[in-house]
Design an enzyme around this catalytic site. Structure first.
Site, PDB file in Angstrom:
ATOM      1  N   SER A  20       1.009  -1.575   0.006  1.00  0.00           N
ATOM      2  CA  SER A  20      -0.043  -0.034  -0.045  1.00  0.00           C
ATOM      3  C   SER A  20       0.775   1.157  -0.120  1.00  0.00           C
ATOM      4  CB  SER A  20      -0.454  -0.195   1.565  1.00  0.00           C
ATOM      5  OG  SER A  20      -0.147   0.313   2.132  1.00  0.00           O
ATOM      6  N   ASN A 103      -1.724  -2.844  13.551  1.00  0.00           N
ATOM      7  CA  ASN A 103      -3.495  -2.526  13.091  1.00  0.00           C
ATOM      8  C   ASN A 103      -3.513  -1.550  13.817  1.00  0.00           C
ATOM      9  OD1 ASN A 103      -2.149  -5.411  11.495  1.00  0.00           O
ATOM     10  ND2 ASN A 103      -3.566  -6.421  13.384  1.00  0.00           N
ATOM     11  N   HIS A 149     -42.075  19.550 -10.448  1.00  0.00           N
ATOM     12  CA  HIS A 149     -41.837  19.158 -11.541  1.00  0.00           C
ATOM     13  C   HIS A 149     -41.462  20.025 -13.032  1.00  0.00           C
ATOM     14  CE1 HIS A 149     -44.707  16.106  -9.670  1.00  0.00           C
ATOM     15  NE2 HIS A 149     -45.153  17.429  -8.859  1.00  0.00           N
ATOM     16  N   SER A 270     -15.337  25.673 -26.391  1.00  0.00           N
ATOM     17  CA  SER A 270     -15.824  24.325 -27.010  1.00  0.00           C
ATOM     18  C   SER A 270     -14.763  24.507 -28.217  1.00  0.00           C
ATOM     19  CB  SER A 270     -16.785  25.081 -27.819  1.00  0.00           C
ATOM     20  OG  SER A 270     -16.411  23.606 -29.046  1.00  0.00           O
ATOM     21  N   LYS A 276     -19.371  28.953 -27.789  1.00  0.00           N
ATOM     22  CA  LYS A 276     -19.852  28.502 -26.034  1.00  0.00           C
ATOM     23  C   LYS A 276     -19.177  29.514 -25.099  1.00  0.00           C
ATOM     24  CE  LYS A 276     -21.723  24.149 -26.235  1.00  0.00           C
ATOM     25  NZ  LYS A 276     -22.456  24.131 -25.347  1.00  0.00           N
ATOM     26  N   GLU A 283     -21.231  20.736 -14.297  1.00  0.00           N
ATOM     27  CA  GLU A 283     -20.940  19.478 -14.604  1.00  0.00           C
ATOM     28  C   GLU A 283     -20.324  18.547 -13.816  1.00  0.00           C
ATOM     29  OE1 GLU A 283     -22.778  20.828 -18.738  1.00  0.00           O
ATOM     30  OE2 GLU A 283     -20.052  20.405 -18.535  1.00  0.00           O
TER      31      GLU A 283
HETATM   32  N1  ARG Z   1      -0.306  -1.355   4.922  1.00  0.00           N
HETATM   33  C1  ARG Z   1      -1.717  -2.241   6.046  1.00  0.00           C
HETATM   34  C2  ARG Z   1      -2.855  -1.101   5.631  1.00  0.00           C
HETATM   35  O1  ARG Z   1      -3.005  -0.091   4.959  1.00  0.00           O
HETATM   36  C3  ARG Z   1      -1.961  -1.907   6.840  1.00  0.00           C
HETATM   37  C4  ARG Z   1      -1.731  -3.122   7.952  1.00  0.00           C
HETATM   38  C5  ARG Z   1      -1.155  -3.933   7.745  1.00  0.00           C
HETATM   39  N2  ARG Z   1      -1.841  -5.184   9.445  1.00  0.00           N
HETATM   40  C6  ARG Z   1      -1.281  -6.264   8.741  1.00  0.00           C
HETATM   41  N3  ARG Z   1      -1.541  -7.124  10.459  1.00  0.00           N
HETATM   42  N4  ARG Z   1      -0.927  -6.689   7.878  1.00  0.00           N
HETATM   43  O2  ARG Z   1      -3.551  -1.705   6.107  1.00  0.00           O
END
Ligand code: ARG
Length: 488
Positions: A20, A103, A149, A270, A276, A283
């Site tokens: 990530s 976590n 309406h 445009s 235009k 939009e």
């Molecule tokens: N990259 C993970 C996330 O964004 C972080 C937590 C990862 N924890 C794990 N036990 N793999 O959620």
């Protein structure tokens, strides 16, 4: 760094799939601040020595300016820890992750990010609402048709319309404002899911990071992302409200309506049709609304099937948050500027009334005031509109002879009805429109005054919260600095 139980490295494609890192740059600073608070707390509780803590804090502080974009780490938490270990050494750096887990860490980072975003969204909402209320104050005399309406319904005022948008945005504001309290609770120290035997002080890190309290239960703290769903739900509703406003303005700025004219710098043209002047900004408010609704759906469908405890699916929740905040903030900024610069075409609005029959209910109510039952009055005026519309004229242009043809039961004579039609002007109607919150002339100023006071209260509250977060980060920084100032 964490793979001692496993054989072999991740291959490049798998790492890319799992990682990530590219989504995490948004939370890198929060991750560092959280790590600093955690380190200071470990020191306070004698879990780290002063020397160890200082080394870690110093490494973290230096990382603030310089986090590499590419790495073999699976996420920002692993990357930062590995860089701290590299800089502070295994002895000290290796202790930073004592009594926490990625976590609780990732949930913390997301909460800190959303907390800032809510303050920013509230700030922008306050501004837009203020603009709407100020515009309403200036447009209390501008008469326009109101629609249901998409057909002319009643005579109204432009100020009333603007105040209706303001009130919808107030509810959005309040939804974000109250959601803040549920976001502003610290999950840090919950560990992987069940807490820790190390004598940490969760209240202390919460306080250092400016949280009002704890997400106490460690399972809840690491598992739950309902605060994200709530944020995105509020975002979808806000965007839906902005999208309605955008749709009204798109229609009103057509040459057929010409009720308003957008400033050139908020329109596009445009590549081929030189005449235009397109309302692309509006939009895109509509278009981006669909996108935000999609992000909310993505998060809810992610969460609905997960068991308790951290699951890696949760990593994908983050990617719906960052673009949503960006869309919310930019939409509000752009709408605010667009409102401030658009022109209101009073003449066109007024002409629209004269060319329609939106005065009908006011005439019927004038008959009611003469003692005629509403159902009968409705019928009389309906018949009047029928004959006027058949001969393509206004109600004002009906002669007493024409009026006479539609009176059957003697409740009123044609001369009196003629007089009522002639005297029920839009101005008179708005003078006599009395019900609370109506388009009535005398209803506007008190709504304006009330909304002005209300928005000030939210401005004060938003500023206070923003300052509280800033001050807690300043104090954290000072505490870090007082330990690290003699290093390097
Ligand atoms: N990259 C993970 C996330 O964004 C972080 C937590 C990862 N924890 C794990 N036990 N793999 O959620």
């Amino acid at each position: 760094m964490y793979r001692s139980r496993l054989d072999g490295k991740l291959d490049d494609i798998t790492l890319e799939f799992l990682s990530s890192i590219s989504d995490d740059s948004v939370i890198a600073t929060y991750d560092i601040l959280g790590s600093q608070a955690h380190t200071l707390m470990l020191l306070e509780n004698k879990i780290l020595s002063k020397q160890e803590a200082t080394k870690i804090l110093d490494a973290l502080e230096k990382l603030k300016e310089n986090i590499p974009e590419k790495s073999e780490a699976e996420d920002i938490h692993e990357l930062i820890e590995s860089l701290v270990i590299k800089k502070a050494g295994k002895e000290a750096g290796g202790k930073m992750h004592t009594a926490r887990s990625r976590n609780d860490q990732v949930s913390l980072d997301i909460r800190m990010k959303i907390r800032d975003d809510i303050n920013m969204v509230c700030f922008c909402l306050n501004q837009t609402i203020e603009t709407l209320v100020n515009l309403a104050e200036k447009n209390q005399h501008v008469i326009m048709p109101l629609y249901t309406h998409m057909q002319q319904a009643q005579v109204g005022l432009f100020s009333h319309f603007l105040l209706a948008y303001a009130d919808a945005l107030f509810r959005d504001l309040d939804r974000f404002y109250t959601a803040y309290g549920r976001v502003n609770e610290s999950p840090l120290g919950a560990g992987p899911v069940g807490g820790t035997s190390i004598p940490i002080d969760r209240q202390s890190t919460a306080k250092m990071l400016g949280f009002k309290g704890l997400i106490e239960n460690s399972i809840d703290a690491t598992t739950s992302r309902d605060f994200v769903a709530e944020y995105l739900g509020n975002a979808s509703i806000l965007m839906t409200n902005l999208s309605r406003m955008a749709e009204d303005f798109i229609i009103w700025s057509t040459s057929e309506f010409s009720f308003i004219e957008l400033a050139d710098r908020f329109t596009s043209t445009s590549s081929v049709m030189p005449q235009k002047k397109n309302p692309d900004v509006l939009e895109l408010i509509r278009g981006k609304t669909s996108q935000v609704i999609g992000y909310q759906m993505a998060v809810l469908s992610n969460l609905k099937g997960l068991p308790s405890g951290y699951n890696r699916d949760l990593q994908q929740v983050k990617v719906s948050i960052w673009p949503t905040s960006k869309i919310l903030i930019s939409s509000l900024l752009v709408v605010n500027s667009l409102l401030k610069t658009m022109k209101v075409n009073e003449k066109k609005l007024r002409q629209a009334i004269d060319g329609g029959y939106s005065i009908s209910l006011d005439i019927a109510e004038a008959l009611v005031r003469k003692g005629i039952p509403f159902r009968n009055a409705h019928k009389i005026v309906g018949n009047l509109v029928q004959i006027a519309s058949n001969s393509k004229k206004s109600l004002l242009a009906l002669s007493t002879d024409e009026i006479k043809n539609i009176i059957h039961d003697g409740e009123i004579n044609e001369k009196d009805l003629y007089k009522i039609i002639q005297s029920t002007t839009p101005e008179y109607s708005l003078e006599t429109r009395k019900s609370q919150g109506s388009a009535g002339k005398h209803e506007q100023q008190h709504m304006i005054d009330n909304r002005k006071r209300k928005v000030q209260a939210y401005i004060t509250g938003t500023n206070k919260r923003t300052n509280e977060v800033r001050e807690s980060f300043e104090t954290l920084k000072n505490n870090v600095m007082s330990l690290t100032k003699n290093t390097s």
